[in-house]
Design a protein around this motif. Structure first.
Motif, PDB file in Angstrom:
ATOM      1  N   ILE A 261       0.851  -1.089  -0.049  1.00  0.00           N
ATOM      2  CA  ILE A 261      -0.082  -0.132   0.176  1.00  0.00           C
ATOM      3  C   ILE A 261       0.883   1.310   0.094  1.00  0.00           C
ATOM      4  N   ILE A 262       2.037   1.243   0.731  1.00  0.00           N
ATOM      5  CA  ILE A 262       2.714   2.294   0.748  1.00  0.00           C
ATOM      6  C   ILE A 262       3.422   2.503  -0.482  1.00  0.00           C
ATOM      7  N   ALA A 263       3.846   1.445  -1.135  1.00  0.00           N
ATOM      8  CA  ALA A 263       4.457   1.671  -2.444  1.00  0.00           C
ATOM      9  C   ALA A 263       3.364   2.146  -3.743  1.00  0.00           C
ATOM     10  N   HIS A 264       2.422   1.647  -3.541  1.00  0.00           N
ATOM     11  CA  HIS A 264       1.325   2.061  -4.238  1.00  0.00           C
ATOM     12  C   HIS A 264       0.853   3.669  -4.122  1.00  0.00           C
ATOM     13  N   THR A 265       0.837   4.119  -3.049  1.00  0.00           N
ATOM     14  CA  THR A 265       0.357   5.267  -2.696  1.00  0.00           C
ATOM     15  C   THR A 265       1.152   6.376  -2.800  1.00  0.00           C
ATOM     16  N   ALA A 266       2.572   6.380  -2.815  1.00  0.00           N
ATOM     17  CA  ALA A 266       3.582   6.995  -2.587  1.00  0.00           C
ATOM     18  C   ALA A 266       3.767   7.276  -4.429  1.00  0.00           C
ATOM     19  N   GLN A 267       4.076   8.460  -4.985  1.00  0.00           N
ATOM     20  CA  GLN A 267       4.419   8.495  -6.201  1.00  0.00           C
ATOM     21  C   GLN A 267       5.830   8.298  -6.499  1.00  0.00           C
ATOM     22  N   ALA A 268       6.658   8.692  -5.353  1.00  0.00           N
ATOM     23  CA  ALA A 268       8.083   8.340  -5.466  1.00  0.00           C
ATOM     24  C   ALA A 268       8.510   8.306  -4.017  1.00  0.00           C
TER      25      ALA A 268
ATOM     26  N   LEU B 259      10.098  -0.151  -7.509  1.00  0.00           N
ATOM     27  CA  LEU B 259      10.676  -0.339  -8.645  1.00  0.00           C
ATOM     28  C   LEU B 259       9.588  -1.025  -9.744  1.00  0.00           C
ATOM     29  N   LYS B 260       8.940  -1.888  -9.071  1.00  0.00           N
ATOM     30  CA  LYS B 260       8.217  -2.623 -10.311  1.00  0.00           C
ATOM     31  C   LYS B 260       6.995  -1.795 -10.675  1.00  0.00           C
ATOM     32  N   LEU B 261       6.686  -0.781 -10.034  1.00  0.00           N
ATOM     33  CA  LEU B 261       5.466   0.035 -10.323  1.00  0.00           C
ATOM     34  C   LEU B 261       6.052   1.191 -11.405  1.00  0.00           C
ATOM     35  N   GLY B 262       7.541   1.397 -11.384  1.00  0.00           N
ATOM     36  CA  GLY B 262       8.031   2.241 -12.186  1.00  0.00           C
ATOM     37  C   GLY B 262       8.252   3.728 -11.387  1.00  0.00           C
TER      38      GLY B 262
END
Length: 146
Positions: free
Chosen positions: A86-93, A111-114
């Motif tokens: 959730i953290i990785a998806h919520t943050a834009q960077a 990284l997987k999310l770009g």
């Protein structure tokens, strides 16, 4: 929304870096996203709030009261380590300050999310991570990519 990730038990240097990253995020007008607990997370939240910013803490457990005192918006997940997704998806960077395996999982997902990931004080050799030597360099890099 900019993520700050790192260990719940950070070194004094890591806490200083995290505080400054949080402060700089607030000064740029972004919301800080983190895991909401101690160490790097608390230091970053404190820096952000003391500079007038807002923080979003994605908590691993079932209680909002577990959040550090500088989380302005706690999100209770009761998901344990799965909340890292959730953290990785919520943050834009994301800015990674030191860290342990939980931090590594957030780096990998981001990284997987770009997403752009800046690392300060750890995780050498991960392809796709930008290594920086100061909080200002980390925040500058992140905002260049947003």
């Amino acid at each position: 929304m900019v993520g700050v990730i790192g260990a719940g038990a950070a070194s004094p240097q890591g806490e200083d870096w995290a505080y400054e990253v949080g402060r700089l995020i607030a000064l740029r007008g972004a919301v800080l996203v983190c895991g909401g607990l101690g160490g790097v997370m608390a230091a970053a939240c404190r820096g952000c709030v003391e500079a007038g910013g807002e923080t979003l803490g994605i908590l691993p457990g079932p209680e909002g009261q577990a959040a550090n005192p500088w989380v302005t918006h706690p999100v209770v997940t009761n998901m344990g380590h799965a909340r890292n997704v959730i953290i990785a998806h919520t943050a834009q960077a994301l800015v990674a300050v030191e860290g342990e395996y939980g931090t590594l999982s957030e780096i990998a997902i981001a990284l997987k999310l770009g997403r752009t990931v800046a690392a300060l004080g750890g995780w050498p050799g991960i392809r796709g991570v930008s290594y920086v030597d100061s909080p200002a360099a980390a925040v500058d890099l992140i905002f260049q990519h947003l």
